[in-house]
Scaffold this motif. Structure first.
Motif, short mmCIF file in Angstrom:
data_model
loop_
_atom_site.label_atom_id
_atom_site.label_comp_id
_atom_site.label_asym_id
_atom_site.label_seq_id
_atom_site.Cartn_x
_atom_site.Cartn_y
_atom_site.Cartn_z
N LYS A 181 36.28 -3.29 135.09
CA LYS A 181 37.06 -2.79 133.96
C LYS A 181 37.93 -1.59 134.33
N ASN A 182 37.60 -0.86 135.39
CA ASN A 182 38.40 0.30 135.77
C ASN A 182 39.35 0.02 136.94
N CYS A 183 39.53 -1.24 137.29
CA CYS A 183 40.43 -1.64 138.38
C CYS A 183 41.83 -1.89 137.81
N ASP A 184 42.82 -1.21 138.37
CA ASP A 184 44.20 -1.36 137.86
C ASP A 184 44.72 -2.79 137.99
N THR A 185 44.40 -3.45 139.09
CA THR A 185 44.84 -4.83 139.29
C THR A 185 44.21 -5.75 138.25
N CYS A 186 42.92 -5.53 137.97
CA CYS A 186 42.25 -6.34 136.95
C CYS A 186 42.82 -6.07 135.57
N ARG A 187 43.17 -4.83 135.30
CA ARG A 187 43.79 -4.50 134.01
C ARG A 187 45.11 -5.24 133.84
N ALA A 188 45.92 -5.29 134.90
CA ALA A 188 47.20 -5.99 134.84
C ALA A 188 46.97 -7.48 134.59
N MET A 224 40.60 -22.03 140.96
CA MET A 224 40.25 -20.64 141.21
C MET A 224 41.43 -19.93 141.85
N VAL A 225 41.68 -18.71 141.39
CA VAL A 225 42.75 -17.88 141.93
C VAL A 225 42.13 -16.54 142.28
N LEU A 226 42.45 -16.04 143.47
CA LEU A 226 41.90 -14.76 143.92
C LEU A 226 43.01 -13.74 144.05
N GLY A 227 42.83 -12.58 143.44
CA GLY A 227 43.81 -11.52 143.50
C GLY A 227 44.85 -11.66 142.40
N TRP A 228 45.80 -10.72 142.38
CA TRP A 228 46.85 -10.75 141.37
C TRP A 228 48.20 -10.50 142.04
N THR A 229 48.46 -11.29 143.06
CA THR A 229 49.73 -11.21 143.78
C THR A 229 50.78 -11.99 142.99
N LYS A 230 52.01 -11.93 143.45
CA LYS A 230 53.08 -12.72 142.80
C LYS A 230 52.74 -14.20 142.83
N ALA A 231 52.18 -14.66 143.96
CA ALA A 231 51.80 -16.08 144.08
C ALA A 231 50.71 -16.43 143.07
N ALA A 232 49.74 -15.55 142.90
CA ALA A 232 48.67 -15.79 141.94
C ALA A 232 49.22 -15.82 140.51
N GLN A 233 50.13 -14.92 140.22
CA GLN A 233 50.75 -14.89 138.90
C GLN A 233 51.52 -16.16 138.62
N THR A 234 52.25 -16.63 139.62
CA THR A 234 53.00 -17.88 139.47
C THR A 234 52.05 -19.05 139.25
#
Length: 104
Positions: A7-14, A90-100
């Protein structure tokens, strides 16, 4: 859809903000179900272990040498975040590729 992270991870918040309908699971509080963790490890291999994390830096050499599944079960905060599970996908991380891939 489940989003595993902290919950306190900026990437997870995004990711949570971009995927408001996803069920958020804080791995520090709830962990990751063993079946999902095993599948994620099969899918992403060693990339599932975040070797840049504070948790990793706090481990001694003996702990770091343990099998990744055991490490992640004992230290869920070692997992790269977020892990997004949507049915069989399953998607790992929140990179541009993951967002796409997630249609964001």
């Amino acid at each position: 859809m489940q989003l595993y992270g902290l919950k306190n991870c900026d990437t997870c918040r995004a990711a949570r903000k971009a995927l408001p309908d996803a069920e958020f699971v804080d791995v520090r509080d709830s962990g990751v179900p063993p079946a999902i963790l095993s599948t994620a490890l099969d899918t992403f291999g060693e990339a599932l272990v975040n070797r840049k994390s504070t948790t990793w830096r706090g481990l001694d050499d003996a702990a770091r040498a343990r099998p990744p599944l055991e490490l992640l079960q004992d230290n869920p905060t070692l997992m790269k975040r977020p892990l997004i599970v949507d049915g069989d996908r399953m998607v790992l991380g929140w990179t541009k590729a993951a967002q796409t891939e997630m249609g964001v």
